[in-house]
Design a protein around this motif. Structure first.
Motif, short mmCIF file in Angstrom:
data_model
loop_
_atom_site.label_atom_id
_atom_site.label_comp_id
_atom_site.label_asym_id
_atom_site.label_seq_id
_atom_site.Cartn_x
_atom_site.Cartn_y
_atom_site.Cartn_z
N SER A 1 -2.11 -7.02 -3.86
CA SER A 1 -2.46 -6.27 -4.76
C SER A 1 -1.61 -4.88 -4.77
CB SER A 1 -3.75 -5.96 -5.08
OG SER A 1 -4.47 -5.26 -4.08
N GLU B 1 -2.96 -1.88 -4.39
CA GLU B 1 -3.70 -1.24 -3.54
C GLU B 1 -3.47 -1.68 -1.92
OE1 GLU B 1 -4.85 -2.76 -6.18
OE2 GLU B 1 -4.85 -1.23 -7.54
N ARG C 1 0.91 -1.43 0.03
CA ARG C 1 0.02 -0.15 -0.01
C ARG C 1 0.66 1.36 -0.12
NH1 ARG C 1 -5.41 1.94 0.45
NH2 ARG C 1 -5.45 4.11 1.33
N ASP D 1 -1.42 -1.28 -12.76
CA ASP D 1 -1.62 -0.45 -11.59
C ASP D 1 -0.85 0.16 -10.79
OD1 ASP D 1 -4.44 -1.14 -12.00
OD2 ASP D 1 -4.78 -2.61 -10.54
N SER D 2 0.42 -0.72 -10.66
CA SER D 2 1.53 -0.11 -9.93
C SER D 2 2.14 1.13 -10.46
CB SER D 2 2.55 -1.18 -9.84
OG SER D 2 2.08 -2.37 -9.22
N ARG E 1 2.59 1.32 -3.48
CA ARG E 1 1.66 1.01 -4.50
C ARG E 1 2.18 0.08 -5.45
NH1 ARG E 1 -3.49 2.86 -5.81
NH2 ARG E 1 -4.05 2.23 -8.00
N GLN F 1 -3.01 8.48 -5.47
CA GLN F 1 -3.92 7.76 -4.34
C GLN F 1 -5.17 8.69 -4.41
OE1 GLN F 1 -3.09 7.74 -0.15
NE2 GLN F 1 -2.66 5.44 -0.51
N LYS G 1 0.87 6.10 -9.06
CA LYS G 1 1.01 6.34 -7.70
C LYS G 1 0.29 7.51 -7.09
CE LYS G 1 4.60 3.45 -7.94
NZ LYS G 1 4.62 2.26 -7.74
#
Lengths: 272, 272
Positions: free
Chosen positions: B220, B222, B192, B244-245, B195, B250, B248
Motif C-alpha cells: 500500500s 503507507e 513508504r 491515498d497516494s 507514499r 505524513q 503526501k
C-alpha cells in the motif's frame, strides 16, 4: 573489522547537564568495552519535545561548548557521533550532529529535512551530509528523517561513505505484530540499495506524552540487521568490515552505483 | 477502491506460444474474479535464462504483435501490465513491459537498469518510466532491478504516479529465517518513502538451474505489505484506494515530496 556501538538513551527535555552526564557515561562505557565508533541519538543533550521556540533556543549549544571537550576526552581512540541542539554563529537554532574524536569536533551537520513540529523550533540546514575520513573509514552523518529522502543517503554513498551514522528520535507509530518499525525497514533497504552500512541510534523515555520506537539498529552494507536494542535504554554493538561498502558489485555485471543513469535522472530529481 | 491482482507465473524459456496461452488464461481468470488492474511478470512471454543473444532475439515481439491484441481482448475493463522481450523498430532487443487495456497497448517501457547477464542480451532503455492516466488513476511502469535505484521510483512519484507496477524476475537469494527477500523490503521502503502503492509480479519455476523468489507483493501507499503469493504459482489480490497516494502529508507539517530539497540534490544525484 570495526567495532560499532549505537547507544539508546533516554534524554530528559531541558536537562542539559544531566543529559550530557548520562551520554558521557554511556560513551565511556562503550569505549571501555572496545567500541571504535559510537553513535548517540538525535538531540541527546537537549531532549526533543519542546514547548516553545524559546525553550528550544535555551537548550542550544555552540560547537565550541565545553561539553564537546568532555566528549572528546571520553572518546579515547573512538570516533563519536552525537546529536545536539546547535546555536549557530548566526544566532539561529539547528538540529545538528557532531562528529568528533580525541582531537575535538571534526564536523557538524545540520539536519536538512526537519520533521513536523521541528519546523517550529529549528532552521533547516543547507549543506550536504559530511563524509569524514577517519582512521576507521569514511563516515557520513545525517539525522533521522533525512534518511527517508532517498536522495540524501545516495549523495553520501556517491561521496564515498563507508558507513552512515544516523542519530534519530523516532516517535512510536503503530506497527502490525511481527513487523519492524518503518524507519528500520527504510534503513535496511537504504543500506542494500547503496551497499553502505548504516547505524541508527534512537532514543527511549516517555517525554511530555511522546513515546519512542527504541529502534536503534546496526545494518550491514549487505542490508542485514545485525544488532538492535529493543524498547529500553541500552546499546547495540557489531563488528563491521567497512571495506565491504567499497565494492558495489552485487553480481558479475552489476555495480550498484556504476549502473546508475544520471543522464536520465537530471532535471526531475536534480532540479525541480 | 481498486481491485489489484498480481499474477505469479512460471514461464518456460523459449515457449512463446505456451507462455502467452498461460498468461492469457491467468489474466482472464483474474478479470473474471473482479481485478481492475492485473500485473504480470517480467519477460512473461519469453522466459528469462537465455543461452545466447541469438536465442533471446528469437523470442522478441514487436509491440504490434498479434499477442497484444489477445491481451487487450482478455482485459475486459481492466488495465494490464505485462513484461515481454521487445524487438524494437531499431532491430534491437529490449527488456520491456506494456501497459494495455481493451483499446490496445497504451505505453511500452524499456528497462533502463539491466541486471547482470541481461546486459549480454538486451539494450537498455533510455526513457523514463511512463505514468499513464487510466480510469483507475495514474499508473507507472518499471521493471525489476529498476526499482532498486531509488531515483527511478522517485521520478515516477514526482510525475504523479498513484501506483507503480513492477513486473519482476527475482532470482532466489539466501535470506535468513523469518526475513523477507531484500527486493520485497526495498518495495516496502520505497512505497513508504514516496507514499505510492507498488505492485510487484514475480515468477516461479526452475529455469536452466535458476530458481526464483516467488516474491509477488502488493504494497500500500503507507508501505504495508497487504498481499503476497509465496513460492508457488498463484495470484495476490488487494483492494487499494489509489487516492491515498495523492496526499503526501505524513503529519501536520510533513509533506514527503514537498519537503524535498532539490536545491541541494542537484549536481551529485542529477548530474554525475
Amino acid at each position: 573489522m570495526t567495532r560499532v556501538t549505537a547507544v539508546q538513551l533516554a534524554p530528559v527535555v531541558g536537562d542539559l547537564a544531566g543529559n550530557a552526564d548520562r551520554a558521557l557515561q554511556a560513551l565511556a562505557a562503550a569505549v571501555a568495552a572496545g567500541a571504535e565508533l559510537v553513535v548517540l541519538p538525535e538531540l541527546t543533550t537537549s531532549g526533543y519535545v519542546f514547548e516553545s521556540p524559546e525553550e528550544a533556543a535555551s537548550l542550544g549549544l555552540a560547537p565550541d561548548d565545553a561539553v564537546f571537550a568532555r566528549f572528546a576526552a571520553a572518546a579515547g581512540d573512538a570516533v563519536v557521533v552525537v546529536g545536539f541542539a546547535e546555536t549557530g554563529d548566526d544566532g539561529r537554532l539547528y538540529n545538528s550532529a557532531a562528529l568528533l574524536d580525541a582531537s575535538g569536533v571534526r564536523a557538524v551537520y545540520r539536519k536538512v529535512h526537519l520533521w513536523d513540529r521541528e519546523k517550529l523550533f529549528f532552521r533547516p540546514g543547507d549543506a550536504r551530509p559530511p563524509v569524514v575520513e577517519t582512521r576507521l573509514g569514511r563516515i557520513a552523518v545525517m539525522i533521522c528523517f533525512d534518511m527517508e529522502f532517498p536522495e540524501w543517503p545516495r549523495i553520501a554513498a556517491l561521496a564515498g561513505a563507508d558507513l552512515l551514522a544516523v542519530p534519530t528520535n523516532w516517535p512510536l507509530v503503530p506497527v502490525p505484530e511481527g513487523e519492524r518499525a518503518p524507519e528500520v525497514q527504510i534503513a535496511i533497504a537504504t543500506a542494500r540499495m547503496n551497499r553502505m552500512a548504516i547505524v541508527c541510534a534512537d532514543r527511549v523515555g516517555l517525554e511530555r506524552g511522546v513515546d519512542w520506537t527504541g529502534g536503534t539498529s546496526i545494518v550491514s552494507a549487505e542490508g542485514a540487521l545485525v544488532a538492535a536494542v529493543g524498547p529500553t535504554a541500552g546499546t547495540a554493538s557489531a563488528d563491521l568490515d567497512l571495506l565491504d561498502s567499497r565494492d558495489k558489485r552485487q553480481a558479475e555485471h552489476v555495480d550498484l552505483l556504476g549502473d546508475r543513469r544520471p543522464d536520465l535522472y537530471g532535471p526531475l530529481v536534480g532540479g525541480a
